[in-house]
Motif scaffolding. Structure first.
Motif, mmCIF file in Angstrom:
data_model
loop_
_atom_site.group_PDB
_atom_site.id
_atom_site.type_symbol
_atom_site.label_atom_id
_atom_site.label_comp_id
_atom_site.label_asym_id
_atom_site.label_seq_id
_atom_site.Cartn_x
_atom_site.Cartn_y
_atom_site.Cartn_z
ATOM 1 N N ALA A 189 7.846 2.829 -9.705
ATOM 2 C CA ALA A 189 8.701 2.463 -10.838
ATOM 3 C C ALA A 189 9.844 1.558 -10.384
ATOM 4 C CB ALA A 189 9.251 3.722 -11.497
ATOM 5 N N GLU A 190 10.420 1.868 -9.223
ATOM 6 C CA GLU A 190 11.526 1.061 -8.702
ATOM 7 C C GLU A 190 11.046 -0.345 -8.337
ATOM 8 O OE1 GLU A 190 15.549 0.473 -7.656
ATOM 9 O OE2 GLU A 190 14.547 2.062 -8.778
ATOM 10 N N LEU A 191 9.862 -0.440 -7.752
ATOM 11 C CA LEU A 191 9.306 -1.748 -7.418
ATOM 12 C C LEU A 191 9.042 -2.572 -8.673
ATOM 13 C CD1 LEU A 191 6.820 -0.727 -4.578
ATOM 14 C CD2 LEU A 191 8.777 -2.267 -4.328
ATOM 15 N N GLY A 192 8.611 -1.899 -9.739
ATOM 16 C CA GLY A 192 8.381 -2.600 -10.989
ATOM 17 C C GLY A 192 9.642 -3.240 -11.537
ATOM 18 N N ARG A 193 10.791 -2.599 -11.265
ATOM 19 C CA ARG A 193 12.069 -3.135 -11.750
ATOM 20 C C ARG A 193 12.639 -4.202 -10.827
ATOM 21 N NH1 ARG A 193 12.816 2.403 -13.087
ATOM 22 N NH2 ARG A 193 13.822 2.776 -11.085
ATOM 23 N N THR A 194 12.521 -3.978 -9.508
ATOM 24 C CA THR A 194 13.221 -4.837 -8.554
ATOM 25 C C THR A 194 12.335 -5.871 -7.863
ATOM 26 O OG1 THR A 194 12.909 -3.263 -6.743
ATOM 27 C CG2 THR A 194 14.885 -2.995 -8.105
ATOM 28 N N ALA A 195 11.035 -5.655 -7.859
ATOM 29 C CA ALA A 195 10.113 -6.604 -7.219
ATOM 30 C C ALA A 195 8.850 -6.721 -8.067
ATOM 31 C CB ALA A 195 9.777 -6.146 -5.795
ATOM 32 N N PRO A 196 8.980 -7.203 -9.314
ATOM 33 C CA PRO A 196 7.853 -7.197 -10.251
ATOM 34 C C PRO A 196 6.676 -8.056 -9.820
ATOM 35 C CG PRO A 196 9.684 -8.491 -11.117
ATOM 36 C CD PRO A 196 10.202 -7.768 -9.918
ATOM 37 N N GLY A 197 6.892 -8.997 -8.911
ATOM 38 C CA GLY A 197 5.795 -9.837 -8.460
ATOM 39 C C GLY A 197 4.908 -9.195 -7.412
ATOM 40 N N VAL A 198 5.334 -8.065 -6.880
ATOM 41 C CA VAL A 198 4.574 -7.381 -5.829
ATOM 42 C C VAL A 198 3.493 -6.510 -6.454
ATOM 43 C CG1 VAL A 198 4.708 -5.685 -3.967
ATOM 44 C CG2 VAL A 198 6.519 -7.382 -4.233
ATOM 45 N N ARG A 199 2.282 -6.610 -5.934
ATOM 46 C CA ARG A 199 1.176 -5.786 -6.403
ATOM 47 C C ARG A 199 1.147 -4.491 -5.586
ATOM 48 N NH1 ARG A 199 -1.396 -7.046 -10.883
ATOM 49 N NH2 ARG A 199 -3.476 -6.698 -10.020
ATOM 50 N N VAL A 200 0.983 -3.360 -6.259
ATOM 51 C CA VAL A 200 1.030 -2.061 -5.585
ATOM 52 C C VAL A 200 -0.321 -1.364 -5.676
ATOM 53 C CG1 VAL A 200 2.148 0.188 -5.469
ATOM 54 C CG2 VAL A 200 3.487 -1.832 -6.107
ATOM 55 N N LEU B 126 0.877 -1.174 0.000
ATOM 56 C CA LEU B 126 0.000 0.000 0.000
ATOM 57 C C LEU B 126 0.905 1.211 0.000
ATOM 58 C CD1 LEU B 126 -2.743 -0.984 2.598
ATOM 59 C CD2 LEU B 126 -3.133 -0.387 0.219
ATOM 60 N N LEU B 127 0.866 1.991 -1.073
ATOM 61 C CA LEU B 127 1.879 3.020 -1.310
ATOM 62 C C LEU B 127 1.248 4.401 -1.416
ATOM 63 C CD1 LEU B 127 4.969 3.253 -1.946
ATOM 64 C CD2 LEU B 127 4.357 3.074 -4.355
ATOM 65 N N ASP B 128 1.599 5.279 -0.484
ATOM 66 C CA ASP B 128 1.157 6.667 -0.566
ATOM 67 C C ASP B 128 1.947 7.380 -1.660
ATOM 68 O OD1 ASP B 128 -0.056 9.090 0.034
ATOM 69 O OD2 ASP B 128 1.368 9.576 1.624
ATOM 70 N N ILE B 129 1.313 8.302 -2.369
ATOM 71 C CA ILE B 129 2.014 9.025 -3.439
ATOM 72 C C ILE B 129 2.969 10.071 -2.873
ATOM 73 C CG2 ILE B 129 1.709 10.714 -5.305
ATOM 74 C CD1 ILE B 129 -0.620 9.159 -6.298
ATOM 75 N N GLN B 130 2.497 10.865 -1.920
ATOM 76 C CA GLN B 130 3.290 11.968 -1.389
ATOM 77 C C GLN B 130 4.080 11.518 -0.171
ATOM 78 O OE1 GLN B 130 3.516 14.734 -2.992
ATOM 79 N NE2 GLN B 130 1.797 14.516 -4.410
ATOM 80 N N MET B 131 5.394 11.249 -0.368
ATOM 81 C CA MET B 131 6.270 10.838 0.730
ATOM 82 C C MET B 131 7.648 11.465 0.548
ATOM 83 S SD MET B 131 5.460 6.789 1.413
ATOM 84 C CE MET B 131 5.757 6.292 -0.290
ATOM 85 N N PRO B 132 8.380 11.656 1.638
ATOM 86 C CA PRO B 132 9.737 12.218 1.540
ATOM 87 C C PRO B 132 10.749 11.170 1.068
ATOM 88 C CG PRO B 132 9.240 11.687 3.819
ATOM 89 C CD PRO B 132 7.973 11.431 3.031
ATOM 90 N N VAL B 133 11.981 11.615 0.849
ATOM 91 C CA VAL B 133 13.127 10.786 0.436
ATOM 92 C C VAL B 133 12.924 10.232 -0.970
ATOM 93 C CG1 VAL B 133 14.640 8.843 0.984
ATOM 94 C CG2 VAL B 133 13.591 10.175 2.834
ATOM 95 N N MET B 134 11.877 9.448 -1.163
ATOM 96 C CA MET B 134 11.494 8.965 -2.483
ATOM 97 C C MET B 134 9.977 8.965 -2.540
ATOM 98 S SD MET B 134 12.070 5.223 -4.298
ATOM 99 C CE MET B 134 13.829 5.425 -4.610
ATOM 100 N N ASP B 135 9.396 9.674 -3.513
ATOM 101 C CA ASP B 135 7.939 9.750 -3.588
ATOM 102 C C ASP B 135 7.350 8.436 -4.095
ATOM 103 O OD1 ASP B 135 7.656 9.748 -6.517
ATOM 104 O OD2 ASP B 135 8.488 11.771 -6.444
ATOM 105 N N GLY B 136 6.027 8.324 -4.003
ATOM 106 C CA GLY B 136 5.368 7.083 -4.348
ATOM 107 C C GLY B 136 5.499 6.690 -5.802
ATOM 108 N N LEU B 137 5.471 7.669 -6.706
ATOM 109 C CA LEU B 137 5.581 7.347 -8.132
ATOM 110 C C LEU B 137 6.958 6.782 -8.466
ATOM 111 C CD1 LEU B 137 3.743 10.404 -9.708
ATOM 112 C CD2 LEU B 137 2.925 8.049 -9.564
#
Length: 217
Positions: A69-80, A54-65
């Protein structure tokens, strides 16, 4: 229902606590970790291999968007699943176009949150019907007519039955609900959905649902 492992990512501790309380009220859902920013969410997804983030869009350090994209590359099996507010509707559409499994509003009812997580874990997209209508209806730009024409051109390749199934995707219905509406088995609807995604060249059912909206189905 299969056991579902979830990571919650939101920079507000109270929001995370509320989501955890709701999700853990379902004995089949386990919250395995919580993240306060996007980078942490990506790291936790790698180490805990959850079914859903469960991913909030507005977050510090690295935003949700960026995290999506990073999860799509490194953890493609995870549903967001994207957590959002009405004021972030343009970001929501960007997130869905990048492969998000759906979105829901932070003030959604507890039952809707649980349904969304279950749907995502089962491989379905979750489109909160009210939120979807609000997002799409409010995105009125000078390109609206152009988008509609392009969407109708793409949808024209579908058979009549495929268009019916696509229209129900646009309403946010699950395979099971669409099957009941059309008097088909859930497996048959799933076959139609796969065929529709291939014909429309959509990566997921969320993109197909938005295309259905643009086409006026």
């Amino acid at each position: 229902m299969t056991h579902v492992r979830v990571v919650i990512a939101d920079d507000e501790p109270l929001i995370r606590a509320g989501i955890r309380m709701i999700l853990t009220s379902d004995p089949e859902i386990e919250v395995v970790a919580e993240a306060a920013h996007g980078r942490e969410a990506v790291e936790l997804a790698r180490s805990h291999t959850p079914d859903v983030v469960l991913l909030d869009i507005q977050m510090p350090v690295m935003d949700g968007l960026t995290a999506l994209a990073e999860l799509g590359r490194t953890a493609p099996g995870v549903r967001v699943l994207i957590l959002t507010t009405f004021g972030e509707r343009e970001n929501v559409l960007r997130a869905l176009s990048q492969g998000g499994a759906g979105f829901l509003l932070k003030d959604s009812a507890p039952g809707e949150l649980i349904r969304a997580v279950r749907a995502a874990a089962a491989g379905d997209a979750y489109l909160s019907p009210g939120a979807t209508r609000h997002v799409v209806d409010q995105l009125v730009t000078g390109r609206e007519v152009e988008r509609g024409e392009e969407a109708r051109r793409r949808v024209a390749v579908l058979s009549g039955r495929e268009r019916e199934v696509l229209a129900l995707l646009g309403e946010g219905l699950s395979n099971a609900d669409a099957g009941r509406r059309l008097h088909m088995s859930e497996a048959t609807v799933k076959t139609y959905v796969s065929r529709i995604l291939a014909k429309l060249e959509c990566e997921n059912r969320v993109q197909a649902a938005l295309l259905a909206r643009d086409a006026g189905l």
